[in-house]
Design an enzyme around this catalytic site. Structure first.
Site, short mmCIF file in Angstrom:
data_model
loop_
_atom_site.label_atom_id
_atom_site.label_comp_id
_atom_site.label_asym_id
_atom_site.label_seq_id
_atom_site.Cartn_x
_atom_site.Cartn_y
_atom_site.Cartn_z
N ASP A 49 0.96 -1.18 0.00
CA ASP A 49 0.02 -0.08 -0.05
C ASP A 49 0.80 1.32 -0.02
O ASP A 49 0.03 2.51 0.17
CB ASP A 49 -0.92 -0.05 1.37
CG ASP A 49 -2.19 -1.04 0.93
OD1 ASP A 49 -2.39 -1.07 -0.12
OD2 ASP A 49 -2.67 -1.36 2.26
N HIS A 253 28.69 6.55 -9.72
CA HIS A 253 27.37 6.53 -9.17
C HIS A 253 27.00 5.98 -7.93
O HIS A 253 26.05 5.42 -7.66
CB HIS A 253 26.32 5.81 -10.45
CG HIS A 253 25.95 6.39 -11.69
ND1 HIS A 253 25.80 5.64 -12.57
CD2 HIS A 253 26.33 7.71 -12.01
CE1 HIS A 253 25.76 6.50 -13.72
NE2 HIS A 253 25.93 7.73 -13.12
N ASP A 270 27.69 15.03 -4.55
CA ASP A 270 26.95 15.57 -5.77
C ASP A 270 25.38 15.50 -5.34
O ASP A 270 24.71 14.41 -5.08
CB ASP A 270 27.15 14.57 -6.84
CG ASP A 270 26.52 14.82 -8.03
OD1 ASP A 270 25.71 16.01 -8.16
OD2 ASP A 270 26.89 14.49 -9.23
N ASP A 281 21.97 21.06 -9.42
CA ASP A 281 22.92 19.69 -9.72
C ASP A 281 24.12 20.33 -9.18
O ASP A 281 24.91 20.89 -10.12
CB ASP A 281 22.80 19.30 -11.06
CG ASP A 281 23.63 18.04 -11.30
OD1 ASP A 281 24.27 17.62 -10.39
OD2 ASP A 281 23.54 17.52 -12.32
N HIS A 364 33.79 10.89 -18.01
CA HIS A 364 32.46 11.18 -18.25
C HIS A 364 32.60 12.60 -19.03
O HIS A 364 33.57 13.22 -18.96
CB HIS A 364 31.49 11.44 -16.99
CG HIS A 364 31.99 12.34 -15.96
ND1 HIS A 364 31.90 13.73 -16.08
CD2 HIS A 364 32.68 12.00 -14.78
CE1 HIS A 364 32.51 14.32 -15.03
NE2 HIS A 364 32.89 13.08 -14.16
N HIS A 368 25.79 18.49 -18.94
CA HIS A 368 24.55 18.01 -19.79
C HIS A 368 23.72 19.20 -19.63
O HIS A 368 23.70 20.07 -18.69
CB HIS A 368 24.25 16.70 -19.03
CG HIS A 368 23.95 16.96 -17.53
ND1 HIS A 368 22.91 17.45 -16.95
CD2 HIS A 368 24.66 16.45 -16.48
CE1 HIS A 368 23.26 17.44 -15.50
NE2 HIS A 368 24.30 16.78 -15.34
N HIS A 375 19.05 15.30 -15.96
CA HIS A 375 19.73 15.44 -17.24
C HIS A 375 18.74 15.77 -18.25
O HIS A 375 17.84 14.85 -18.46
CB HIS A 375 20.10 13.87 -17.43
CG HIS A 375 21.26 13.57 -16.56
ND1 HIS A 375 21.97 12.38 -16.58
CD2 HIS A 375 22.07 14.36 -15.64
CE1 HIS A 375 23.07 12.07 -15.91
NE2 HIS A 375 23.21 13.47 -15.33
N GLU A 410 30.99 20.27 -15.07
CA GLU A 410 31.52 19.39 -14.03
C GLU A 410 32.58 18.47 -14.23
O GLU A 410 32.66 17.20 -14.53
CB GLU A 410 30.22 18.38 -13.57
CG GLU A 410 29.51 17.71 -14.76
CD GLU A 410 28.33 16.91 -14.17
OE1 GLU A 410 28.65 15.91 -13.29
OE2 GLU A 410 27.22 16.84 -14.72
N TYR A 414 39.32 10.79 -11.26
CA TYR A 414 39.10 9.82 -10.18
C TYR A 414 40.51 8.81 -10.30
O TYR A 414 40.44 8.26 -11.56
CB TYR A 414 37.78 9.21 -10.66
CG TYR A 414 36.63 10.17 -10.84
CD1 TYR A 414 35.99 10.62 -9.80
CD2 TYR A 414 36.58 10.65 -12.13
CE1 TYR A 414 34.88 11.59 -9.93
CE2 TYR A 414 35.41 11.54 -12.46
CZ TYR A 414 34.77 12.03 -11.28
OH TYR A 414 33.69 13.10 -11.42
N ARG A 431 35.26 15.94 -7.95
CA ARG A 431 34.28 16.62 -9.11
C ARG A 431 34.05 17.89 -8.51
O ARG A 431 33.85 18.03 -7.35
CB ARG A 431 33.39 15.80 -9.40
CG ARG A 431 32.33 16.30 -10.40
CD ARG A 431 31.41 15.46 -11.29
NE ARG A 431 30.51 14.76 -10.54
CZ ARG A 431 30.38 13.69 -9.76
NH1 ARG A 431 31.53 12.67 -10.11
NH2 ARG A 431 29.56 12.95 -9.03
N GLU A 433 31.32 20.88 -9.69
CA GLU A 433 29.98 21.10 -10.61
C GLU A 433 29.16 22.03 -10.35
O GLU A 433 28.75 22.43 -9.01
CB GLU A 433 29.16 19.52 -10.62
CG GLU A 433 27.87 19.76 -11.32
CD GLU A 433 27.08 18.69 -11.41
OE1 GLU A 433 27.10 17.48 -10.55
OE2 GLU A 433 26.36 18.23 -12.44
N1 GLY Z 1 24.18 14.27 -10.49
C1 GLY Z 1 24.01 13.71 -11.68
C2 GLY Z 1 25.20 14.37 -12.72
O1 GLY Z 1 25.96 15.16 -12.19
O2 GLY Z 1 25.07 14.29 -13.75
MN MN Z 2 25.68 16.16 -10.29
MN MN Z 3 25.30 16.79 -13.46
#
Ligand code: GLY
Ligand code: MN
Ligand code: MN
Length: 464
Positions: A49, A253, A270, A281, A364, A368, A375, A410, A414, A431, A433
């Site tokens: 539920d 991730h 993040d 973000d 990466h 984005h 995203h 960003e 690593y 990172r 961002e």
């Molecule tokens: N938090 C997801 C990214 O930075 O793209």
């Molecule tokens: Mn992010």
């Molecule tokens: Mn991002």
């Protein structure tokens, strides 16, 4: 900006977006009638539920400002007239006692500035008549099998009416393709939501830096961030927060877990707030004990200068991949200078870039699109071109940035343990961002209330 619950709803921006979609539909079916059908998201059960919090579908919300489940927008368009029709849940006192207020079709017309509104229970009966004599259908194509089946059913019911003189549509278009293009350029109202989401997100990061304690678990910090987001009016996080202590930062991730925040380690966070359904973000990386070590600081400053270079190149008229390519160059140079890449093995910076030697440490893209979805939608390339180094392959032609587009910047590094890398850099994941709104002359950083400079981070943590 007032907190969400104190703002009066203004349907105007949503009407303007529906008008823009109607124009785009007309441009693709100039001689005939067309119809758009756009569903909101489904409610999802978490277990028995208990349900996941409902969040409206971003495309549907973009056009309606309506956040209840079980709703559909229909736009019925001819070359010289158009109607916006909402199908939504009926008023129902018993259900409202259990689940809360429903707007209902009667109030929806005025509140949402629709031409008509009907109970959602009537959708299947009305759709065949609404579809009749439209030349083209604009709807999501193969995104959701339940919706696809419903649309097929309605289309077949329209075809069954052909003996009575009705014509069924002959063209089906993915309405999301039109909406992706519209959502890519943020209008003034969207820009304000994004700014506010950025401010709230920054406040969460400041709180994390100020409260961080050696010996806490990652989840303790996640709770601090969430607390700050919610008390400032965010309705949710824009995505699951990453709070990564030490080596966990090298898992792209990673979430937030039970790992301890240790003296001498870095912590990568993040996290972003969702406000008015728009996403913030932000990533920041800071020392758990408030002081960067020399090696940490050296690597941090490489990432920071890569980000600064990308920011300086982010403006209208620049191709989407230009900031990314600049980031690759700064990071590669930094990896060579720090001895993480070996000049004897990879050669000059140009040779190292050609071999993509940086990819073991930066895997990466630099950014984005950002908007209702973290995203966000919108194509990154506008076509393909010949590849000078491989005739069998093509290369994307990246879109040029335009004022009003929003994107993240960003870069990161690593460094996993490896015999080829000086040990002092092992397990560092960094990172940085920020969220940028493109302007004609540059970009507006919407998330810089939280510091990014290493000295300023240390000073903020001392004051915490
Ligand atoms: N938090 C997801 C990214 O930075 O793209
Ligand atoms: Mn992010
Ligand atoms: Mn991002």
């Amino acid at each position: 900006m007032k907190p969400l619950h104190l703002q009066t709803f203004n349907p105007e921006p949503f009407v303007a977006r529906r008008d823009a979609l109607i124009r785009a539909m007309r441009a693709r079916s100039a001689t005939g009638a067309s119809i758009a059908i756009i569903p909101t998201a489904l409610e999802l059960a978490r277990n028995r539920d208990a349900h996941y919090d409902f969040r409206p579908d971003s495309y549907f919300y973009y056009l309606t400002g309506f956040a209840e489940p079980e709703a559909f927008l229909v736009l019925s368009v001819t070359p010289d007239a158009a109607r916006s029709i909402l199908f939504c849940r009926e008023k129902n006192l018993e259900r409202e006692i259990w689940d809360g207020y429903r707007l209902g079709p009667e109030a929806a017309v005025e509140h949402l500035c629709m031409d008509e509104a009907h109970p959602v229970s009537e959708l299947d009966a009305q759709l065949p008549k609404l579809i009749a004599n439209a030349q083209s259908i604009f709807a999501p194509l193969a995104h959701n099998s339940a919706f696809d089946a419903r649309l097929s059913h309605a289309l077949n019911a329209t075809r069954a009416l052909t003996r009575s003189g009705v014509n069924a549509p002959s063209v089906q278009n993915d309405v999301y393709v039109l909406l992706d293009e519209m959502r890519l350029r943020k209008d003034a109202v969207e820009q304000n939501w994004l700014r506010e989401a950025g401010k709230i997100s920054a406040a969460g990061h400041i709180r994390a830096m100020q409260t961080c304690q050696v010996g806490w678990r990652e989840l303790d910090l996640e709770a601090e961030i969430r607390h700050e987001f919610m008390r400032r009016g965010a309705q949710e996080v824009a995505y699951n927060s990453i709070v990564a202590a030490g080596a966990n930062a090298c898992v792209l991730h990673y979430r937030a877990g039970l790992s301890e925040l240790k003296d001498g380690d870095l912590c990568l966070i993040d996290a972003g707030a969702e406000y008015g359904y728009y996403a913030g973000d932000i990533t920041r990386t800071f020392p758990v004990n408030g002081r960067f070590s020399q090696a940490q600081r050296a690597l941090y400053d490489v990432v920071l200068s890569a980000q600064a270079e990308a920011i300086s190149l982010t403006r209208a008229g620049v191709a989407f991949d230009v900031p990314h390519n600049a980031v690759v160059r700064v990071l590669t140079q930094g990896l060579l200078d720090l001895g993480i890449l070996d000049r004897n093995t990879v050669g000059s910076v140009d040779e190292a870039i050609a071999q993509k030697a940086y990819q073991s440490y930066f895997m990466h893209r630099t950014g984005h699109w950002l908007g209702l979805d973290v995203h966000d939608c919108g194509a990154y390339s506008v076509g393909q071109q010949a590849n000078p180094s491989d005739a069998s392959k093509t290369l994307p032609i990246f879109r040029h940035l335009e004022a009003g587009m929003a994107l993240t910047i960003e870069p990161g590094l690593y460094i996993r343990p490896s015999a080829n890398v000086p040990e002092k850099f092992w397990n560092l994941g960094i990172r940085i961002e920020d969220d940028a709104l493109v302007t004609d002359s540059g970009c507006e950083l919407m998330t810089r209330d939280v510091p990014v400079d290493a000295d300023e981070i240390e000073s903020l943590m001392r004051r915490g």
